[in-house]
Design an enzyme around this catalytic site. Sequence first.
Site, short mmCIF file in Angstrom:
data_model
loop_
_atom_site.label_atom_id
_atom_site.label_comp_id
_atom_site.label_asym_id
_atom_site.label_seq_id
_atom_site.Cartn_x
_atom_site.Cartn_y
_atom_site.Cartn_z
N PHE A 171 -7.29 36.42 -9.75
CA PHE A 171 -7.03 36.66 -7.81
C PHE A 171 -7.39 38.15 -8.06
O PHE A 171 -8.00 38.31 -6.56
CB PHE A 171 -6.55 35.99 -6.41
CG PHE A 171 -5.82 36.49 -6.76
CD1 PHE A 171 -5.46 37.51 -5.28
CD2 PHE A 171 -4.43 36.27 -6.72
CE1 PHE A 171 -4.61 38.56 -5.08
CE2 PHE A 171 -2.65 36.71 -6.66
CZ PHE A 171 -2.98 37.94 -6.32
N LYS A 195 -15.18 30.66 -15.10
CA LYS A 195 -14.54 30.07 -13.90
C LYS A 195 -13.67 31.12 -13.31
O LYS A 195 -12.86 31.30 -13.30
CB LYS A 195 -13.99 29.22 -13.94
CG LYS A 195 -12.82 28.13 -12.84
CD LYS A 195 -11.88 27.41 -13.10
CE LYS A 195 -10.77 28.47 -12.59
NZ LYS A 195 -10.66 29.03 -10.82
N GLU A 198 -11.12 30.72 -7.78
CA GLU A 198 -11.45 30.33 -6.41
C GLU A 198 -11.12 30.65 -4.98
O GLU A 198 -11.34 30.02 -4.04
CB GLU A 198 -11.25 28.53 -6.19
CG GLU A 198 -9.32 28.72 -6.19
CD GLU A 198 -8.39 28.45 -7.46
OE1 GLU A 198 -8.83 29.03 -7.61
OE2 GLU A 198 -7.14 27.51 -6.64
N ARG A 199 -9.95 32.16 -4.90
CA ARG A 199 -9.11 32.83 -3.82
C ARG A 199 -10.92 33.54 -3.64
O ARG A 199 -10.76 34.42 -2.31
CB ARG A 199 -8.38 33.12 -3.95
CG ARG A 199 -7.16 31.77 -4.03
CD ARG A 199 -6.05 32.11 -3.71
NE ARG A 199 -5.49 32.32 -5.27
CZ ARG A 199 -3.72 32.86 -4.88
NH1 ARG A 199 -2.81 32.96 -3.95
NH2 ARG A 199 -3.26 33.12 -6.66
N SER A 248 -1.26 34.24 -13.87
CA SER A 248 0.31 33.71 -14.13
C SER A 248 1.08 33.35 -15.55
O SER A 248 -0.04 32.40 -15.63
CB SER A 248 0.72 32.82 -13.30
OG SER A 248 -0.02 31.60 -13.17
N CYS A 303 -1.04 43.65 -11.73
CA CYS A 303 0.23 42.82 -13.21
C CYS A 303 0.41 43.84 -13.76
O CYS A 303 1.30 44.45 -14.60
CB CYS A 303 -1.37 42.66 -14.18
SG CYS A 303 -2.03 43.04 -14.97
N GLU A 403 8.54 37.50 -10.48
CA GLU A 403 7.23 38.69 -10.45
C GLU A 403 7.46 37.97 -8.98
O GLU A 403 7.15 36.81 -8.51
CB GLU A 403 6.03 38.05 -11.43
CG GLU A 403 5.15 39.06 -10.79
CD GLU A 403 3.62 38.34 -12.16
OE1 GLU A 403 3.60 37.23 -12.40
OE2 GLU A 403 3.35 39.70 -11.92
P1 NAD Z 1 -2.62 32.32 -11.14
O1 NAD Z 1 -1.84 31.87 -12.06
O2 NAD Z 1 -2.20 31.54 -10.22
O3 NAD Z 1 -4.40 31.95 -11.17
C1 NAD Z 1 -5.19 31.84 -12.24
C2 NAD Z 1 -6.66 30.81 -13.18
O4 NAD Z 1 -5.39 30.00 -13.21
C3 NAD Z 1 -6.83 31.24 -11.62
O5 NAD Z 1 -8.05 30.88 -12.04
C4 NAD Z 1 -6.46 29.42 -10.58
O6 NAD Z 1 -7.86 28.43 -10.49
C5 NAD Z 1 -5.99 29.20 -12.51
N1 NAD Z 1 -4.79 28.03 -11.97
C6 NAD Z 1 -3.99 28.46 -11.18
N2 NAD Z 1 -3.19 27.45 -10.83
C7 NAD Z 1 -2.67 26.21 -11.81
C8 NAD Z 1 -2.82 25.70 -13.03
N3 NAD Z 1 -1.48 24.62 -11.79
N4 NAD Z 1 -3.02 24.78 -13.85
C9 NAD Z 1 -4.42 25.04 -14.30
N5 NAD Z 1 -5.18 26.86 -13.82
C10 NAD Z 1 -4.29 27.23 -12.75
O7 NAD Z 1 -2.68 33.18 -11.10
P2 NAD Z 1 -3.20 34.32 -9.38
O8 NAD Z 1 -2.11 33.90 -8.70
O9 NAD Z 1 -4.86 34.36 -9.56
O10 NAD Z 1 -3.19 35.65 -10.20
C11 NAD Z 1 -2.19 36.85 -9.99
C12 NAD Z 1 -0.56 36.39 -11.57
O11 NAD Z 1 -2.31 36.96 -12.82
C13 NAD Z 1 0.32 37.69 -11.41
O12 NAD Z 1 1.27 36.55 -12.18
C14 NAD Z 1 -0.15 37.98 -12.38
O13 NAD Z 1 0.44 39.54 -13.29
C15 NAD Z 1 -1.33 37.93 -13.37
N6 NAD Z 1 -2.19 39.07 -14.15
C16 NAD Z 1 -1.95 39.77 -15.42
C17 NAD Z 1 -2.48 40.16 -15.88
C18 NAD Z 1 -2.66 41.08 -17.33
O14 NAD Z 1 -3.42 41.61 -17.83
N7 NAD Z 1 -1.46 40.87 -17.77
C19 NAD Z 1 -3.94 40.57 -14.94
C20 NAD Z 1 -4.36 40.14 -13.87
C21 NAD Z 1 -3.14 39.64 -13.76
#
Ligand code: NAD
Length: 520
Positions: A171, A195, A198-199, A248, A303, A403
């Site tokens: 997101f 994909k 969804e937020r 994440s 991140c 985090e």
């Molecule tokens: P998230 O993992 O909750 O969601 C990311 C994607 O995964 C979304 O599309 C979501 O629908 C899907 N998802 C979420 N939970 C899932 C599950 N249990 N099973 C399958 N799919 C699932 O992450 P977020 O909250 O959207 O983003 C923040 C996180 O992303 C932080 O941890 C941040 O550090 C990380 N991030 C990392 C980078 C990098 O390049 N290292 C860049 C941006 C964000």
Amino acid sequence: KHFNAAATSTASSYPTSHEQIKTPEDTPNFLNNKFTASQASTWFDLYDPATNNLVTRVPQSTDAELKAAVDAAEKAFPAWKATSVMSRQQIMFKYVALIRENWDRLAASITLEQGKTVADAKGDVLRGLQVAEGACGIPEQMKGEVLEVAKDMETRTYREPLGVVAAICPFNFPAMIPLWCVPVATMTGNTIVVKPSERDPGAMMILAELAAKAGFPEGVINIIHGAAPTVDFIIDEPRIKAISFVGSNKAGEYIFTRGSANGKRVQANLGAKNHAAIMPDCNKNHALNAIAGAAFGAAGQRCMALSTCVMVGETKDWLPELAERAKGLSINGGFEAGADLGPVISPEAKKRIEGLIASAEEEGATILLDGRGYVPEKYPNGNWVGPTIIANVKPHMRCYTEEIFGPVLVCLNVETTDDAINLINANEYGNGTAIFTRSGPTAARFQSEVEAGQMGINVPIPVPLPMFSFTGNKKSIAGGGASTFYGKPGINFYTQIKTVTSLWRSEDAIETKAKTIMPT
Ligand code: NAD
């Protein structure tokens, strides 16, 4: 056909306030260059984080819709692969121009759905746009190698696309991260199913509309929506050859493990806990400004946010001054002039962040600046957390081990450069780090001994530009960092190398007897 107020607007007319949208419309899928209404039975309400007004509903795309997206991408692949690189490049030139033309509109969509300030949202778009601009040069980088390996015999390599690939996005960067994937994947000849989170899928929806306008053929870029069921579909669908994931650790480690077990290429950028080491010899003014900006900008939802400060020696005495600078930041709706940071993404995120601040208090740390309870006058219903500084943190505390992903800076005190390096290296994450110093030798030592994958020397958020690659380390990237986003590794990820050895010898020089041994 409509989804959010920015997506229904034009390049010159888009929302500029958090005003309630009169008739919020559902977010559609995007297949074969058309927005198509979803028949979903499950929907995710998407609220403006500054007001918690409904912006749109995002579908959990149905099984038939998920399959239809891959059908579209699969059908488009052979012709897209056969399209000359120069023709693909012409489309990418147009795409880049259209993104630039719609820059403000894309930023408005991000502010509306994600909450960051308009100025920061423009940076989100620009960092993605730069990857698209870089992708215009992919024909040069797609060139293979050739060597005359023996008389009349040569070996050549070709880079071929993989087929249908998928991107699963977080997101926090609704434009940048889809644009880490779409331009590189398509310029190398793949078709893609995206994909978005969804937020906040709105920016990707606009990017899809612009892709169709730029001339991408039907089926090359498709969008499906949803949460875990969509992700599981992507992981298990055999026609999807590669998955790009950013998000994440919880989701990413699962996707990496199960996707890899299914024989797919998976690149996955994960969570972070980025440390800044503040040396007593640094330019104090520069360091304090850099830290305040990098810890609290985007409400800490980056991140590469500098979320952890390692105060070396006497620099711990600078914390009250850092708190003064943080107090000077304006927390407000992202459309408001002068806002430095907006709300966090959701009421749940706010609760989680506040819980981590409370845990630090309980574990004996000092809350030097407390952002809990801050509410800007105009937006009483938003998900607000003001800049927070937690001092005297110890490595065992939850605010250090987890985090936080909010506008919260945790500060630890150490005595020496050795202590700082050891502390940073003991942390399991390794996305980014920074050191503030005037000493060349100290910086050189930090550079060579610290294990983080992206390092700033007097630079707070050293995200590599598109001619490099996003090179997280340790627990911040799955698979030991073997595959990273954009730059040369991005092209490697989206292409398969074919190596051809050929012999063209004149007929009369060909021997008459067969050889059964390996040539020695
Ligand atoms: P998230 O993992 O909750 O969601 C990311 C994607 O995964 C979304 O599309 C979501 O629908 C899907 N998802 C979420 N939970 C899932 C599950 N249990 N099973 C399958 N799919 C699932 O992450 P977020 O909250 O959207 O983003 C923040 C996180 O992303 C932080 O941890 C941040 O550090 C990380 N991030 C990392 C980078 C990098 O390049 N290292 C860049 C941006 C964000």
